[in-house]
Design an enzyme around this catalytic site. Structure first.
Site, PDB file in Angstrom:
ATOM      1  N   CYS A   3       0.805  -1.224   0.000  1.00 31.81           N
ATOM      2  CA  CYS A   3       0.000   0.000   0.000  1.00 31.81           C
ATOM      3  C   CYS A   3       0.844   1.283   0.000  1.00 31.81           C
ATOM      4  CB  CYS A   3      -0.955  -0.006   1.173  1.00 31.81           C
ATOM      5  SG  CYS A   3      -0.200  -0.517   2.717  1.00 31.81           S
TER       6      CYS A   3
ATOM      7  N   HIS B 111      -2.034   6.896   3.191  1.00 30.72           N
ATOM      8  CA  HIS B 111      -0.600   6.971   3.443  1.00 30.72           C
ATOM      9  C   HIS B 111      -0.042   8.237   2.785  1.00 30.72           C
ATOM     10  CE1 HIS B 111      -0.981   3.107   5.117  1.00 30.72           C
ATOM     11  NE2 HIS B 111      -0.369   2.358   4.215  1.00 30.72           N
TER      12      HIS B 111
END
Ligand SMILES: NC(=O)c1ccc[n+]([C@@H]2O[C@H](COP(=O)([O-])OP(=O)(O)OC[C@H]3O[C@@H](n4cnc5c(N)ncnc54)[C@H](OP(=O)(O)O)[C@@H]3O)[C@@H](O)[C@H]2O)c1
Length: 350
Positions: free
Chosen positions: A149, A242
């Site tokens: 990710c 993120h």
């Protein structure tokens, strides 16, 4: 009767498994017909086995489904896998051997030379590696993976620059959301008011996956991208998204407006093919001095767009900027669904 392709979810009760259920509920091509998880969940109704953490309601039909054992008997031919890496190591090959197309989120097989690691906007042609797999030759089954990710947002931001100017070196510092650790993930007493400067194996994954994704397919293998790369990964008290601070050196000199144009104009095969989960714009540059921020920008393009901002000169390398990507959508379930759409469009799903 529905003429959609029936699909199964391995690891359906976890955070990524739940995201699959949410994203596939209205999908025009795929329909969830089978769910599996560990022995803890097996035989229970999904609503009882999973602690539903999505912000939309658990679909009634799925709530009533019974969680199957994680074996290929009775499973559909198309499997979205969201298993812990240890379980994936053992189970994904078993499903591929039984003839299933396994579209995986796990790191277990990502770096295997004959397993494609794919972002459809970046290296869709790598899916040809499927034909090298022994499972494919024997039963028709195969494994395709999407990246970690934190690698995916970075690589989407780097791909247009690598193509136009060539990458020489990359430094990445991440601030990764707690949902990236699954459920229940990091204990609240460890993360509230805190930053944890360590995520096991994450830096290694970012570095090797970035090179494989930006590598060249050469017949039966991928030649990794030849640039220097260093990643430092941190867990922060953010729910989803993120954020990454990136510095790069380019092989060919570029002006800031050329870099921004390369991001904003970037389109690839998923946009041309109008794949259902492809965002209109894979990368968007935000002009505001204090963006992107997870609270405001994580859902751009239904969570499939990578937001970039703060491009400025770097005193050590050439340029620095900030990247934001939704870790459980673009970084997990959405990435796998887009891979499946590409596979279907290319005739790999039968
Ligand atoms: N979260 C993210 O942002 C993210 C992003 C990219 C990739 N990934 C990767 O995706 C995978 C799933 O992550 P997650 O965050 O969803 O983790 P999670 O919330 O911990 O869920 C793990 C899932 O795996 C199942 N499972 C565990 N051991 C099993 C076994 N032996 N047999 C069958 N099923 C088993 C669990 O079932 P039970 O509920 O029955 O235990 C659960 O459904 C991991 O490999 C992770 O690294 C996660």
């Amino acid at each position: 009767m529905s003429n959609k392709t029936p699909v199964g979810i391995l690891g359906a009760t976890g955070i990524v498994g739940q995201r699959f259920i949410q994203m596939l509920e209205q999908h025009p091509w795929f329909e969830v017909g089978w769910l599996a998880a560990s022995e803890r969940s097996e035989g229970r109704h999904y609503a009882e086995a999973a602690r539903w953490r999505m912000k939309t309601a658990l679909p009634e039909r799925v709530a009533r489904m019974v969680v199957s054992p994680a074996t290929p008997d009775g499973a559909p031919r198309v499997i979205f896998a969201a298993l812990d890496a240890a379980a994936a190591h053992e189970l994904e090959p078993r499903f591929a051997e039984a003839g299933c197309a396994v579209i995986s989120n796990s790191s277990a097989l990502r770096m295997k030379p004959d397993v494609p690691l794919v972002i459809p906007e970046v290296n869709g042609e790598h899916i040809k590696l499927i034909d090298q797999q022994a499972w494919r030759k024997k039963s028709g089954g195969y494994v395709v993976t999407n990246p970690n990710c934190s690698a995916i947002g970075l690589v989407l931001a780097l791909a247009p620059l690598h193509r136009e100017f060539g990458l020489e070196s990359v430094m990445a510092v991440t601030m990764q959301a707690v949902s990236g650790a699954g459920y229940p993930g990091v204990a609240s007493l460890d993360i509230l008011g805190n930053v944890i400067p360590y995520i096991r194996n994450e830096e290694e994954k970012m570095e090797e996956e970035t090179r494989k994704l930006l590598g060249q397919l050469n017949g039966s293998k991928v030649i990794p991208g030849a640039f220097a790369m260093s990643a430092q990964c941190n867990r922060v008290a953010v729910e989803d998204g993120h954020t990454e601070s990136i510095s790069i050196r380019l092989k060919r000199k570029a002006k800031p407006q050329e870099i921004i144009a390369a991001w904003n104009s970037y389109r690839a095969e998923p946009q041309e093919l109008k794949l259902p989960s492809a965002p209109d714009r894979p990368i968007v540059y935000l002009e505001a001095a204090d963006r992107p921020q997870p609270r405001f920008d994580v859902d751009m393009g239904a969570g499939m767009t990578t937001a970039v901002g703060r491009l400025r000169p770097c005193g050590v390398l050439d340029w620095k900027f900030t990247v934001l990507s939704h870790n459980t959508i673009r970084g997990a379930a959405g990435a796998a669904v887009l891979n499946a759409e590409l596979l279907k469009a290319k005739g790999y799903l039968g």
